[in-house]
Design a protein around this motif. Sequence first.
Motif, PDB file in Angstrom:
ATOM      1  N   ASN A 130      40.343  43.210  45.298  1.00 50.84           N
ATOM      2  CA  ASN A 130      39.192  42.879  46.133  1.00 50.84           C
ATOM      3  C   ASN A 130      39.604  42.300  47.480  1.00 50.84           C
ATOM      4  O   ASN A 130      38.920  42.506  48.490  1.00 50.84           O
ATOM      5  CB  ASN A 130      38.271  41.909  45.388  1.00 50.84           C
ATOM      6  N   ARG A 166      42.240  43.336  49.017  1.00 52.95           N
ATOM      7  CA  ARG A 166      42.583  44.556  49.760  1.00 52.95           C
ATOM      8  C   ARG A 166      41.334  45.244  50.317  1.00 52.95           C
ATOM      9  O   ARG A 166      41.357  45.798  51.418  1.00 52.95           O
ATOM     10  CB  ARG A 166      43.351  45.522  48.848  1.00 52.95           C
ATOM     11  N   TYR A 167      40.252  45.226  49.544  1.00 52.40           N
ATOM     12  CA  TYR A 167      39.025  45.853  50.035  1.00 52.40           C
ATOM     13  C   TYR A 167      38.492  45.093  51.251  1.00 52.40           C
ATOM     14  O   TYR A 167      38.039  45.719  52.222  1.00 52.40           O
ATOM     15  CB  TYR A 167      37.971  45.908  48.930  1.00 52.40           C
ATOM     16  N   CYS A 168      38.568  43.772  51.231  1.00 51.20           N
ATOM     17  CA  CYS A 168      38.189  42.991  52.414  1.00 51.20           C
ATOM     18  C   CYS A 168      39.043  43.387  53.615  1.00 51.20           C
ATOM     19  O   CYS A 168      38.528  43.536  54.739  1.00 51.20           O
ATOM     20  CB  CYS A 168      38.360  41.500  52.139  1.00 51.20           C
ATOM     21  N   GLU A 205      40.583  46.243  54.079  1.00 48.37           N
ATOM     22  CA  GLU A 205      40.210  47.605  54.469  1.00 48.37           C
ATOM     23  C   GLU A 205      38.965  47.613  55.349  1.00 48.37           C
ATOM     24  O   GLU A 205      38.906  48.322  56.362  1.00 48.37           O
ATOM     25  CB  GLU A 205      39.960  48.435  53.210  1.00 48.37           C
ATOM     26  N   VAL A 231      41.497  49.246  41.081  1.00 44.65           N
ATOM     27  CA  VAL A 231      40.989  49.050  42.437  1.00 44.65           C
ATOM     28  C   VAL A 231      39.584  48.467  42.372  1.00 44.65           C
ATOM     29  O   VAL A 231      38.958  48.400  41.306  1.00 44.65           O
ATOM     30  CB  VAL A 231      40.981  50.384  43.220  1.00 44.65           C
ATOM     31  N   THR A 232      39.067  48.050  43.500  1.00 46.91           N
ATOM     32  CA  THR A 232      37.701  47.533  43.580  1.00 46.91           C
ATOM     33  C   THR A 232      36.716  48.613  43.152  1.00 46.91           C
ATOM     34  O   THR A 232      36.771  49.749  43.631  1.00 46.91           O
ATOM     35  CB  THR A 232      37.391  47.078  45.008  1.00 46.91           C
ATOM     36  N   LYS A 250      31.900  46.647  45.381  1.00 45.59           N
ATOM     37  CA  LYS A 250      31.969  46.848  46.829  1.00 45.59           C
ATOM     38  C   LYS A 250      30.729  46.351  47.570  1.00 45.59           C
ATOM     39  O   LYS A 250      30.841  45.755  48.653  1.00 45.59           O
ATOM     40  CB  LYS A 250      32.194  48.332  47.141  1.00 45.59           C
TER      41      LYS A 250
END
Length: 305
Positions: free
Chosen positions: A255, A257-259, A261, A276-277, A282
């Motif tokens: 999560n 990493r999603y931020c 991205e 992954v998220t 999301k």
Amino acid sequence: MFEDIMGIVPPMVTPFRHDGTIDEAALRQETRYLIDTALVHGLAVCGSTGEGHTLTTDETRQVTAIVCEETAGRVPVITGIIANSTDAVIERGRAVQDLDVAALQVTPVHYLFRPNDDAMTKHFGDITTKTNLPVIIYNVVPWTYLSPQLLTRIIDEVDGVIGVKQSAGDLKMLADLVLMVGDRARIMSAVDALLYPSYTLGAVGAIAATLTAVPELCVEQWNALQAGDHARAKELHEKILPIWNAIFDDNLPANIRYCMELQGREGGIPRPPMPVTSEVQKGPILRALALAGVLNRDAEMAELP
């Protein structure tokens, strides 16, 4: 001597490629962003956010060497070690001994059986002696969680233990630790939901996942507190807390990493079996970042319910 370990010290993700190797270019780029753009006060590698428990000794050295080289002494670099024996910690510590490392961040052992207090004290004493590097205890493992009393004992008895990264959500334990230790060690907060009160209680900074998710907000909050602007620091707390609430889950490194991205930063993918998220995760993360003003993208705002 260790007063330079303070302020906002993001625990960096380790950018893994799909083949499991480490993406050196992405790691260098993120290091530059955190120092040059976000203006952080230090960097931590190979910790929980960096999935340090999945790294080999060679990978621990590789990540540390890359970040130290890119940092070039501008901020302190702390290397995390998550291992299950004294010898394994010493092996990794010696692997980075010749690099420009300010300290090792070491968890207690994370298997189910807890060493007694004497064995725990000896564990950290052996690590500092045999690596010749200072140690920050990363107090995070639930079944080997160290009390403020034991942490104070270790700090008083082991010269090389220079700080504690106090994790989990118990702010009273952090307050007790600050009170008992005083200025004899660096107490860093990893109580992500309560960074603002951690600082007001005496934590000299933070090494916490939220700092990697939104480093600029966290630096702004720290700077507001240093300037005595508690009103602004509280406003920022009210932006940061919903972000933590959205990202906190078993796949927290994914999560983070999603931020990254969403902000145009490359964090790679988690190392299996970490997922992954998810699509369900999301939406709340996107909303929290957008409402905090981190994204400033009309397209993302248009997707919000």
